[in-house]
Design an enzyme around this catalytic site. Structure first.
Site, PDB file in Angstrom:
ATOM      1  N   ARG A   1       0.617  -2.580  12.794  1.00  0.00           N
ATOM      2  CA  ARG A   1       1.500  -1.540  13.322  1.00  0.00           C
ATOM      3  C   ARG A   1       0.898  -0.169  13.014  1.00  0.00           C
ATOM      4  NH1 ARG A   1       6.356   1.249  11.332  1.00  0.00           N
ATOM      5  NH2 ARG A   1       7.763   1.665  13.093  1.00  0.00           N
TER       6      ARG A   1
ATOM      7  N   HIS B   1      -6.729   8.055 -16.394  1.00  0.00           N
ATOM      8  CA  HIS B   1      -7.779   7.095 -16.697  1.00  0.00           C
ATOM      9  C   HIS B   1      -7.488   6.299 -17.969  1.00  0.00           C
ATOM     10  CE1 HIS B   1     -10.792   7.634 -13.549  1.00  0.00           C
ATOM     11  NE2 HIS B   1     -10.347   8.882 -13.479  1.00  0.00           N
TER      12      HIS B   1
ATOM     13  N   SER C   1       0.852  -1.185   0.000  1.00  0.00           N
ATOM     14  CA  SER C   1       0.000   0.000   0.000  1.00  0.00           C
ATOM     15  C   SER C   1       0.885   1.232   0.000  1.00  0.00           C
ATOM     16  CB  SER C   1      -0.911   0.002   1.229  1.00  0.00           C
ATOM     17  OG  SER C   1      -1.743   1.151   1.247  1.00  0.00           O
TER      18      SER C   1
ATOM     19  N   HIS D   1      -2.539   7.392  -4.492  1.00  0.00           N
ATOM     20  CA  HIS D   1      -2.634   6.223  -3.618  1.00  0.00           C
ATOM     21  C   HIS D   1      -2.766   4.989  -4.494  1.00  0.00           C
ATOM     22  CE1 HIS D   1      -5.632   3.228  -2.086  1.00  0.00           C
ATOM     23  NE2 HIS D   1      -4.735   3.131  -1.127  1.00  0.00           N
TER      24      HIS D   1
ATOM     25  N   ASN E   1      -2.754   0.372  -4.022  1.00  0.00           N
ATOM     26  CA  ASN E   1      -2.492  -0.822  -3.228  1.00  0.00           C
ATOM     27  C   ASN E   1      -2.889  -2.071  -4.000  1.00  0.00           C
ATOM     28  OD1 ASN E   1      -5.119  -2.147  -1.872  1.00  0.00           O
ATOM     29  ND2 ASN E   1      -5.434   0.056  -2.048  1.00  0.00           N
ATOM     30  N   VAL E   2      -2.199  -3.149  -3.663  1.00  0.00           N
ATOM     31  CA  VAL E   2      -2.519  -4.483  -4.155  1.00  0.00           C
ATOM     32  C   VAL E   2      -2.471  -5.404  -2.952  1.00  0.00           C
ATOM     33  CG1 VAL E   2      -1.860  -6.389  -5.663  1.00  0.00           C
ATOM     34  CG2 VAL E   2      -1.498  -4.040  -6.426  1.00  0.00           C
TER      35      VAL E   2
ATOM     36  N   GLY F   1      -4.713  -5.555  14.675  1.00  0.00           N
ATOM     37  CA  GLY F   1      -3.526  -5.390  15.500  1.00  0.00           C
ATOM     38  C   GLY F   1      -2.278  -5.083  14.716  1.00  0.00           C
TER      39      GLY F   1
END
Length: 307
Positions: free
Chosen positions: A262, A147, A94, A108, A110-111, A260
């Protein structure tokens, strides 16, 4: 490879993190990524990398994590209640980039890959991810390029893929409490396990590898534009919207905190500086007003352009 291979996916994601960090640091030319390795008591850990105080990027974070646990957290089972109580593994990359120059958009991407397991049952797995762009000052050329890149990487997987995941991005990156988009969207997908593992994995790789193709040309086009206090203050104000979205609506933030993870790594998506202003309205016909009028409303950038 017809079935999920966690080790193979992990190697790809670590390499993707390396490549993106190298490209961003090279583009910035003035700062390097600080790396933190961390372990999670319940299982797993990660590799967090953050660049701060660069020539171009005020802050950029590119994180890898691979965590596991005995039960999926509530954020992961809210729309998949049948998975409650299963053990899980979750791994992904991310990243968030907050440029210094207000004419360069924040970005931004993420995978991620999830697998939920229980004894005497087949594992349930899926990919998710995407990328989106958050400009402060809009340019039609940039929006169309962003795009177009998203469309072209989706095309080998079917002509219906880009419009589906573009629409999902428009609806996901939306601040419902403001009735306002965070930016101009891009791609967003989740729960992808069709038609089979090789095809789903190939699409997830294409999205991860397409991010730099989408973002760096925009950075290069805008990096020399001159800006002053007016542009800086508007950038900081709009960054406040970024914070609101990440803390109120973002499922990845909720999953990380509930599982939980980091906290420092989860909240690296926050901009280093932001501000809020009561009942702000841009001056009519100003460049700031154009963002709200011409760029934040969802539109088909590939057929209509930015106006």
């Amino acid at each position: 490879m017809n079935q999920p291979d966690i080790k193979h996916i992990k190697r790809f994601l670590l390499d993707l993190q390396d490549r993106i960090c190298a490209a961003l640091a090279s583009e910035d030319g003035g700062a390097v990524f600080k790396e933190d390795l961390w372990r999670r008591e319940e299982g797993g850990g990660g590799r967090s990398r953050v660049l701060t105080g660069g020539r171009l990027f005020e802050q950029a974070g590119v994180n890898f994590s691979h965590v596991s646990g005995a039960t999926l957290p509530a954020s992961a089972t809210a729309h998949r209640p049948e998975l409650a109580g299963r053990a899980f593994q979750a791994l992904g990359v991310s990243l968030v980039v907050h440029p210094l120059n207000p004419y360069i958009p924040a970005s931004h991407a993420n995978v991620r890959f999830f697998m939920a397991e229980k004894p005497d049952a087949d594992p349930v797995w899926w990919f998710g991810g995407g990328f989106d762009l958050t400009p402060f000052y809009g340019f039609r050329q940039d929006a169309e390029h962003w795009h177009r890149t998203a469309h072209d990487l989706c095309a080998p997987f079917g002509e219906e893929i880009y419009p589906r995941y573009k629409a999902w991005s428009d609806s996901y990156f939306f601040l419902k409490h403001r009735n306002e988009a965070r930016g101009i969207g891009g791609l967003f997908f989740d729960d992808l396990n069709q038609p089979d593992f090789p095809r789903a994995y190939a699409f997830a790789r294409a999205v991860g590898e397409g991010y730099l193709d989408a973002y760096l040309p925009i950075v290069q086009r805008r990096r020399e534009m001159q800006w002053g206090e007016r542009e800086r203050q508007f950038q900081l104000y709009r960054r406040g919207r970024y914070v609101e979205f990440n803390l109120v609506w973002d499922r990845g933030t909720l999953f990380g905190l509930q599982s939980g993870g980091r906290t420092e790594s989860i909240l690296m998506s926050m901009p280093p500086l932001a501000r809020w202003e009561y009942d702000y309205h841009p001056e009519p016909e100003s460049p700031e007003a154009a963002l709200y009028r011409d760029f934040l409303p969802a539109r088909d950038w590939l057929s209509q352009g930015g106006n």
